[in-house]
Design an enzyme around this catalytic site. Structure first.
Site, PDB file in Angstrom:
ATOM      1  N   HIS A   1     -12.655  -3.335   6.359  1.00 20.62           N
ATOM      2  CA  HIS A   1     -12.173  -4.697   6.062  1.00 20.62           C
ATOM      3  C   HIS A   1     -10.865  -4.997   6.809  1.00 20.62           C
ATOM      4  O   HIS A   1     -10.644  -6.136   7.252  1.00 20.62           O
ATOM      5  CB  HIS A   1     -11.910  -4.866   4.562  1.00 20.62           C
ATOM      6  CG  HIS A   1     -13.090  -5.346   3.776  1.00 20.62           C
ATOM      7  ND1 HIS A   1     -13.711  -6.558   4.014  1.00 20.62           N
ATOM      8  CD2 HIS A   1     -13.753  -4.807   2.723  1.00 20.62           C
ATOM      9  CE1 HIS A   1     -14.713  -6.718   3.148  1.00 20.62           C
ATOM     10  NE2 HIS A   1     -14.762  -5.672   2.364  1.00 20.62           N
TER      11      HIS A   1
ATOM     12  N   HIS B   1     -15.459   1.664   3.855  1.00 21.80           N
ATOM     13  CA  HIS B   1     -15.734   0.230   3.667  1.00 21.80           C
ATOM     14  C   HIS B   1     -14.422  -0.570   3.623  1.00 21.80           C
ATOM     15  O   HIS B   1     -14.289  -1.609   4.287  1.00 21.80           O
ATOM     16  CB  HIS B   1     -16.527   0.047   2.364  1.00 21.80           C
ATOM     17  CG  HIS B   1     -16.880  -1.363   2.018  1.00 21.80           C
ATOM     18  ND1 HIS B   1     -18.177  -1.833   2.001  1.00 21.80           N
ATOM     19  CD2 HIS B   1     -16.108  -2.420   1.665  1.00 21.80           C
ATOM     20  CE1 HIS B   1     -18.180  -3.112   1.662  1.00 21.80           C
ATOM     21  NE2 HIS B   1     -16.933  -3.494   1.445  1.00 21.80           N
ATOM     22  N   GLU B   2     -13.444  -0.064   2.840  1.00 31.24           N
ATOM     23  CA  GLU B   2     -12.192  -0.823   2.675  1.00 31.24           C
ATOM     24  C   GLU B   2     -11.326  -0.770   3.935  1.00 31.24           C
ATOM     25  O   GLU B   2     -10.595  -1.715   4.234  1.00 31.24           O
ATOM     26  CB  GLU B   2     -11.414  -0.327   1.450  1.00 31.24           C
ATOM     27  CG  GLU B   2     -12.142  -0.499   0.118  1.00 31.24           C
ATOM     28  CD  GLU B   2     -12.706  -1.897  -0.116  1.00 31.24           C
ATOM     29  OE1 GLU B   2     -12.133  -2.885   0.380  1.00 31.24           O
ATOM     30  OE2 GLU B   2     -13.764  -1.996  -0.775  1.00 31.24           O
TER      31      GLU B   2
ATOM     32  N   CYS C   1     -20.504  -5.787  -1.394  1.00 29.83           N
ATOM     33  CA  CYS C   1     -19.140  -6.225  -1.082  1.00 29.83           C
ATOM     34  C   CYS C   1     -18.852  -7.459  -1.927  1.00 29.83           C
ATOM     35  O   CYS C   1     -19.700  -8.343  -2.032  1.00 29.83           O
ATOM     36  CB  CYS C   1     -19.050  -6.564   0.407  1.00 29.83           C
ATOM     37  SG  CYS C   1     -17.414  -7.129   0.904  1.00 29.83           S
ATOM     38  N   LEU C   2     -17.647  -7.511  -2.512  1.00 27.59           N
ATOM     39  CA  LEU C   2     -17.292  -8.671  -3.348  1.00 27.59           C
ATOM     40  C   LEU C   2     -17.287  -9.965  -2.541  1.00 27.59           C
ATOM     41  O   LEU C   2     -17.399 -11.043  -3.114  1.00 27.59           O
ATOM     42  CB  LEU C   2     -15.927  -8.451  -4.009  1.00 27.59           C
ATOM     43  CG  LEU C   2     -15.870  -7.320  -5.050  1.00 27.59           C
ATOM     44  CD1 LEU C   2     -14.443  -7.128  -5.543  1.00 27.59           C
ATOM     45  CD2 LEU C   2     -16.807  -7.600  -6.209  1.00 27.59           C
TER      46      LEU C   2
HETATM   47 NI    NI Z   1     -16.112  -5.279   0.820  1.00 33.81          NI
END
Ligand code: NI
Length: 171
Positions: free
Chosen positions: A139, A135-136, A93-94
């Site tokens: 978030h 994943h997104e 993850c960024l």
């Molecule tokens: Ni992420």
């Protein structure tokens, strides 16, 4: 404009984002452009608006990382409506740079989302795209991939991040 990506520890990342109600506005287009620019600059596969401090239900994904225009996906108010099968693979993850761990996700998903004009779109995803979609969308609900790890693994990563924070290497 490239925006700062918030890192794990920032409480914004663990909040639930608000639905987008106004479509096709200059603000929404600007947000999406900034998200693409920020994601590509960071060489990511996906980015969610809360990661740049905007608590709106908007995410972008490009599983080709800039190689194939047809892979670009914009999600607005997305929901997973169907899941099938399982896959386990390394995920990063960024907002949690330097940490990658195996996460189990559905192998196929169907996502109901809206486009920038507010039109409803159904988007199927398999394998890497299914993982990125889950994943997104996580978030947007304040959920990070760390939440899918064992408590032991999660605590170990948290401790390492605390050390990096103390050393001033995490902001
Ligand atoms: Ni992420």
């Amino acid at each position: 404009m490239i925006r700062k990506i918030l890192k794990y520890g920032d409480p914004v990342l663990e909040q639930r984002s608000e639905p987008v109600k106004e479509f096709d506005t200059p603000e929404l287009h600007q947000l999406i452009n900034d998200m693409w620019e920020t994601m590509y600059a960071a060489k990511g596969v996906g980015l969610a608006a809360p990661q740049i401090g905007v608590l709106k239900r908007v995410s972008v994904i490009d599983t080709s990382v800039g190689e194939d225009e047809s892979k670009k996906v914009v999600l607005i108010n997305p929901e997973i409506t169907f899941r099938e099968g399982k896959q386990t693979g390394e995920e990063g993850c960024l907002s949690i740079p330097g940490f990658r761990e195996p996460v189990t996700r559905a192998n196929k998903v169907l996502v109901r989302t809206q486009n920038v004009k507010g039109e409803a779109v159904e988007l199927p995803g398999e394998e890497l795209l299914a993982r990125a979609l889950a994943h997104e969308i996580d978030h947007l609900n304040g959920i990070l991939f760390l939440n899918h790890l064992s408590a032991l693994k999660r605590d170990m990563i948290r401790r390492k991040i605390k050390k990096l924070q103390k050393a001033g290497e995490w902001d």
